[in-house]
Each structure stands twice: as C-alpha cells, then as structure tokens.
Design an enzyme around this catalytic site. Structure first.
Site, short mmCIF file in Angstrom:
data_model
loop_
_atom_site.label_atom_id
_atom_site.label_comp_id
_atom_site.label_asym_id
_atom_site.label_seq_id
_atom_site.Cartn_x
_atom_site.Cartn_y
_atom_site.Cartn_z
N ASN A 139 40.58 44.78 23.49
CA ASN A 139 40.67 45.66 22.30
C ASN A 139 40.38 47.11 22.71
O ASN A 139 41.04 48.04 22.24
CB ASN A 139 39.64 45.24 21.23
CG ASN A 139 39.92 43.84 20.70
OD1 ASN A 139 41.03 43.34 20.79
ND2 ASN A 139 38.90 43.19 20.15
N ASP A 168 35.12 47.98 18.62
CA ASP A 168 35.91 48.17 19.86
C ASP A 168 36.82 49.38 19.71
O ASP A 168 36.99 50.17 20.64
CB ASP A 168 36.76 46.93 20.15
CG ASP A 168 35.89 45.69 20.35
OD1 ASP A 168 34.75 45.84 20.83
OD2 ASP A 168 36.36 44.59 20.02
O1 RIB Z 1 34.88 42.63 18.86
C1 RIB Z 1 35.84 41.74 18.38
C2 RIB Z 1 36.20 40.75 19.44
O2 RIB Z 1 35.07 39.95 19.71
C3 RIB Z 1 37.28 39.77 19.03
O3 RIB Z 1 38.57 40.24 19.33
C4 RIB Z 1 36.89 38.50 19.78
O4 RIB Z 1 37.79 38.12 20.77
C5 RIB Z 1 35.50 38.76 20.34
O5 RIB Z 1 35.55 39.04 21.68
#
Ligand code: RIB
Length: 299
Positions: free
Chosen positions: A43, A246
């Site tokens: 992400n 993220d």
């Molecule tokens: O921060 C969100 C993410 O946390 C998700 O996409 C999931 O895969 C976990 O890693």
C-alpha cells in the site's frame, strides 16, 4: 520524480463487509465479500507511485495465484518490482479484513513476507542508490527492516518507519529512524506512556529525528527538536478506513522526498489519508495526486 524505496509486506486482502464484528464464538451473516491487493508495504509503495514518486519495492511473494496477481498489480501501478522475490513452497501473505461501519479488524497470515531476510535486502543494495527516502513497516522480520534502515542511511536517504503492527524495537533500530510514524496505540506501546507529549519527548531522546502520530479523524500530531504541532483532517464521508495510515505514510514520504517541511508534508499526508477512507479496500482506495491537491485547495 524522486525515488523512494519501500521494504515491506505484500498481501491479498480478503474483505468481508458486515454490519458489526462477531463476538467470540458467534457466527454472523455478513454482507458482500471481495478480494483486493494490500499489505502495508505494498500500500505504501502504491501510495508513493500514485502520488508522484518513483517507487521501488523490496519484498517476498509466494509461488501461488495470489502472488502472480499481486505482482501484476504492482507492475501496473508503475512500481519497480525487481526487488521482489518469489518464494517456493510458501503462500503469499493474506489478510482477513472485516469492515463494519467504516471501521475494521484485520488478521494477517504473513506467508512469504515472514521470510524476507537481511540478506534479501542486502542483495538489493543497488536499489537504494539515489533514493531520497526509504519506508519501512513491521509486517516483515525486524532483521530485514534494520538492515534496510542501515543501507538507506548509508546511501543518504531519509528513513521513515511506520511501526505497524507493533512489536518492541531495539534502540539500535530506533536510532536509525529519521521520521517515526505510529498511530496513538503504537506510540503509547513504544514509549510506554499514554501521554502524547511525554511519548514524543521520550522517542526524540532515543535519536529518532521526528515523530508523526496519526490520529484518524483528528488528523495528525508531529514533533521534532525544532517544532511540534497538530494538523486537523478534512471532513469526509468514511466508507472504509483500511489502509488510510499507509496512504498517509506514503504521502508523507513523497512530500518530504520533494523537499517540503515536516508540517506541510503532514498536511499532504492527512488529506491523502482522508481520501483513502472514502472508498472500500486498501490499495484500490489510494487517491491520485490531483485528487489530493484538489482537496487541499478546498480546505
Ligand atoms: O494497513 C492495511 C493493511 O494491513 C491491509 O492492506 C492488510 O493487508 C494489512 O497488512
């Protein structure tokens, strides 16, 4: 375009929408089910790429269908995937996500992410050359994170650590971090106090250059040795907050890599993170640069 290296996890998110979270032992009939690319590392790489940086990812996938799909997604995002290894006899990382009323709960099965080693990171040392920033989270082994922090430092890149999911960090690792980006829970776990000011002070004393705490709809708080402050979040219609942190971290890295001051970079991050909450999923919900700039102009 500024180069940003991301060392971190890549997951397939298995998303279930539900009116509420089940109690322990309860079976609940939920709403729609979908799969979407995710993983905190992936992400953050996608956020860097969509917001205008040259993103380079170092990580591990399993030799399975999810792994092949995820690799294609990252390539389509324009991310340099030459640092991603395919691991035989391991599943790719998977996250089971329940989305209830805009909030979520997540369980991650790390799969191949758990095999990312310090050596894997060292083998891709050349990818850190000329990077302006390097981003790390804690869904891969700490030895890989610490080695990446060291290499990034030695190449003159700004180091950014998002300590999620939380685990205790040695002082040696913290001392390699220029910008530490926890949420409120991770900050109190790390500094062992629920008092934000004291926690900031404690972390700055360990050698961390700056701390930026994400606070959901309250925006973000930041502190460095010269400045501290609060950046409020714009009000948006929240559909799913998965991956908003993220997006924030990726956006913060892009803005800092472009040479902006911390407060301005936090503002860019807060607006990007808010937009990520308006759509379902983690990686698919990350906004593009023009959307963030339009929201900034309206705030
Ligand atoms: O921060 C969100 C993410 O946390 C998700 O996409 C999931 O895969 C976990 O890693």
């Amino acid at each position: 375009m500024k180069k940003i290296v991301v060392v971190g996890s890549i997951n397939m998110d298995l998303i279930m929408e539900t009116p509420r979270l089940p109690a322990l032992g309860e079976t609940l009939l939920g709403g729609p089910f979908s799969t979407a690319p995710g993983g905190k590392g992936a992400n953050q790489s996608a956020a860097c790429a969509r917001l205008g940086a040259e993103a380079v990812h170092i990580g591990r996938l399993g030799d399975d269908l999810f792994g092949r799909q995820l690799l294609e997604v990252l390539k389509d995002e324009g991310i340099d995937t030459s640092g991603i290894a395919v691991t035989p006899d391991r599943s790719s990382g998977v996250a089971q996500i329940c989305v209830a009323g805009g909030d979520n709960s997540i369980i991650v099965a790390p799969g191949a992410n758990a095999l990312l080693s310090a050596r894997d990171v060292r083998d891709h040392r050349d990818l850190f050359r000329e990077a302006r920033a390097a981003l790390f989270q804690l869904e891969v082994p700490l030895e890989a994170v610490t080695e990446g922090l060291r290499l990034a430092r030695s190449e003159g890149a700004l180091t950014i650590l998002n300590p999620a999911p939380w685990r205790p960090l040695p002082d040696e690792t913290l001392a390699l971090v220029d910008v530490f980006v926890p949420n409120a829970i991770e900050l109190s776990q790390c500094a062992m106090t629920a008092n934000r000011e004291k926690a900031f002070e404690k972390l700055l004393e360990t050698g961390v250059g700056a701390v930026v705490m994400t606070a959901g709809s309250d925006g973000a708080y930041f502190a460095s040795s010269h400045r501290s402050g609060h950046v409020p979040a714009p009000s948006v219609n929240v559909v799913d907050s998965t991956g908003a942190g993220d997006t924030f971290t990726g956006a913060l890295a892009v803005s800092l890599a472009e040479g902006h001051q911390l407060q301005e970079a936090v503002r860019f991050g807060v607006h990007a993170g808010a937009l990520a909450c308006t759509r379902l999923g983690a990686l698919p919900a990350i906004p593009r640069r023009d959307e963030v700039e339009a929201l900034l102009a309206r705030s």
